[in-house]
Enzyme design. Structure first.
Site, PDB file in Angstrom:
ATOM      1  N   GLY A  46       2.756   7.656 -11.169  1.00  0.00           N
ATOM      2  CA  GLY A  46       1.596   7.276 -10.893  1.00  0.00           C
ATOM      3  C   GLY A  46       0.767   6.986  -9.960  1.00  0.00           C
ATOM      4  O   GLY A  46       1.491   6.958  -8.907  1.00  0.00           O
ATOM      5  N   GLN A  51      -5.341   5.055  -3.407  1.00  0.00           N
ATOM      6  CA  GLN A  51      -4.052   5.457  -2.608  1.00  0.00           C
ATOM      7  C   GLN A  51      -4.139   6.677  -1.862  1.00  0.00           C
ATOM      8  O   GLN A  51      -3.343   6.934  -0.988  1.00  0.00           O
ATOM      9  CB  GLN A  51      -3.045   5.602  -3.508  1.00  0.00           C
ATOM     10  CG  GLN A  51      -2.333   4.234  -4.344  1.00  0.00           C
ATOM     11  CD  GLN A  51      -1.221   4.518  -5.181  1.00  0.00           C
ATOM     12  OE1 GLN A  51      -1.193   4.846  -6.238  1.00  0.00           O
ATOM     13  NE2 GLN A  51      -0.110   4.259  -4.649  1.00  0.00           N
ATOM     14  N   CYS A  93       6.194   1.876  -5.572  1.00  0.00           N
ATOM     15  CA  CYS A  93       4.759   2.289  -5.516  1.00  0.00           C
ATOM     16  C   CYS A  93       4.854   3.402  -4.307  1.00  0.00           C
ATOM     17  O   CYS A  93       5.392   3.109  -3.406  1.00  0.00           O
ATOM     18  CB  CYS A  93       3.874   1.045  -5.147  1.00  0.00           C
ATOM     19  SG  CYS A  93       2.301   1.787  -4.839  1.00  0.00           S
ATOM     20  N   LEU A  94       4.223   4.255  -4.397  1.00  0.00           N
ATOM     21  CA  LEU A  94       4.036   5.322  -3.439  1.00  0.00           C
ATOM     22  C   LEU A  94       3.385   4.849  -2.008  1.00  0.00           C
ATOM     23  O   LEU A  94       3.777   5.453  -1.076  1.00  0.00           O
ATOM     24  CB  LEU A  94       3.274   6.737  -4.174  1.00  0.00           C
ATOM     25  CG  LEU A  94       3.902   7.754  -4.862  1.00  0.00           C
ATOM     26  CD1 LEU A  94       3.342   8.781  -5.334  1.00  0.00           C
ATOM     27  CD2 LEU A  94       5.101   8.079  -4.324  1.00  0.00           C
ATOM     28  N   HIS A 135       0.173  -1.219 -13.603  1.00  0.00           N
ATOM     29  CA  HIS A 135       0.264  -0.927 -12.182  1.00  0.00           C
ATOM     30  C   HIS A 135      -0.808  -0.151 -11.653  1.00  0.00           C
ATOM     31  O   HIS A 135      -1.564  -0.505 -10.593  1.00  0.00           O
ATOM     32  CB  HIS A 135       1.592  -0.363 -11.901  1.00  0.00           C
ATOM     33  CG  HIS A 135       1.863  -0.284 -10.500  1.00  0.00           C
ATOM     34  ND1 HIS A 135       3.059  -0.630  -9.821  1.00  0.00           N
ATOM     35  CD2 HIS A 135       1.093   0.683  -9.687  1.00  0.00           C
ATOM     36  CE1 HIS A 135       3.084  -0.221  -8.642  1.00  0.00           C
ATOM     37  NE2 HIS A 135       2.131   0.684  -8.420  1.00  0.00           N
ATOM     38  N   GLU A 136      -1.344   0.801 -12.135  1.00  0.00           N
ATOM     39  CA  GLU A 136      -2.400   1.672 -11.802  1.00  0.00           C
ATOM     40  C   GLU A 136      -3.552   0.986 -11.722  1.00  0.00           C
ATOM     41  O   GLU A 136      -4.469   1.269 -10.848  1.00  0.00           O
ATOM     42  CB  GLU A 136      -2.252   3.225 -12.334  1.00  0.00           C
ATOM     43  CG  GLU A 136      -0.716   3.773 -12.315  1.00  0.00           C
ATOM     44  CD  GLU A 136      -0.486   3.893 -10.802  1.00  0.00           C
ATOM     45  OE1 GLU A 136      -1.426   4.020  -9.844  1.00  0.00           O
ATOM     46  OE2 GLU A 136       0.930   3.917 -10.445  1.00  0.00           O
ATOM     47  N   HIS A 139      -4.348  -1.274  -8.910  1.00  0.00           N
ATOM     48  CA  HIS A 139      -4.872  -0.485  -7.872  1.00  0.00           C
ATOM     49  C   HIS A 139      -6.423  -0.384  -7.639  1.00  0.00           C
ATOM     50  O   HIS A 139      -7.095  -0.523  -6.609  1.00  0.00           O
ATOM     51  CB  HIS A 139      -4.246   1.015  -7.546  1.00  0.00           C
ATOM     52  CG  HIS A 139      -2.843   0.859  -6.899  1.00  0.00           C
ATOM     53  ND1 HIS A 139      -2.694   0.646  -5.834  1.00  0.00           N
ATOM     54  CD2 HIS A 139      -1.742   1.425  -7.800  1.00  0.00           C
ATOM     55  CE1 HIS A 139      -1.278   0.709  -5.754  1.00  0.00           C
ATOM     56  NE2 HIS A 139      -0.720   1.269  -6.481  1.00  0.00           N
TER      57      HIS A 139
HETATM   58 NI    NI Z   1       1.348   1.817  -6.939  1.00  0.00          NI
END
Ligand code: NI
Length: 178
Positions: A46, A51, A93-94, A135-136, A139
């Site tokens: 995701g 991000q 998470c990236l 989660h996304e 963000h």
């Molecule tokens: Ni994330």
């Protein structure tokens, strides 16, 4: 294919509120394509627009396996309509590379959003997919998972590979086009 730079934990843009997409312009379409490329390149499941430094309410998800065909889900201007239940599981998470931690989330979500052509849909998900969606979604409101983590973040390399990876619920329960 174009990769965008992934913003890392500590970057102020990750803690800001993202704004809705008003119109699907060529620029926005390119952003969505680049987000998918960037997510696949980073082996993430995701990625949200903040991000990659863009404060727009967009995220992309793909929970398919490496040996499966790509199956991206695109959420534009998402709105969580309902959540239910509870699940505990690990998240990464990236924007927080190399780390993993347990997070408690609802086990079910019903969410409304638009696809890349601004067609509205309502999607229902549970288990892993519900976790990734929420989660996304966080963000877009400037929240990162470590805020919600149970206990300390762990180094991904130190986590036993055999730790049960939740395989259930990777596909939506239902998608309804409006
Ligand atoms: Ni994330």
């Amino acid at each position: 294919m174009a990769l965008r730079e992934i913003r890392l934990e500590g970057d102020p843009i990750l803690y800001k509120q993202a704004r809705p997409v008003e119109k699907m312009t060529e620029r926005m379409k390119t952003l969505v394509d680049d987000m998918l490329d960037t997510m696949y390149d980073g082996e993430g499941i995701g990625l949200a627009a903040p991000q990659v430094g863009i404060l727009r309410r967009i995220f992309v998800i793909d929970t398919s396996e490496e040996d499966e065909e790509k199956d991206p889900l695109i959420f534009i201007n998402p709105e969580v309509l309902e959540t239910k239940g509870e699940q505990k599981g690990s998240e990464g998470c990236l924007s927080v590379p190399g780390k993993i931690a347990n997070v408690i989330r609802p086990s079910y979500v019903r969410i409304k959003a638009c696809d890349k052509d601004m067609r509205e849909f309502i999607l229902e998900a549970e288990e892993v997919l519900a976790r990734v969606i929420l989660h996304e979604y966080d963000h877009l409101d400037g929240h990162l998972y470590p805020e919600k983590a149970e206990g300390p973040l762990m180094d991904i390399e130190e986590v036993d590979e055999d730790q049960d990876v939740e395989m259930k619920g990777k596909k939506p329960l239902k998608v309804e086009w409006l």
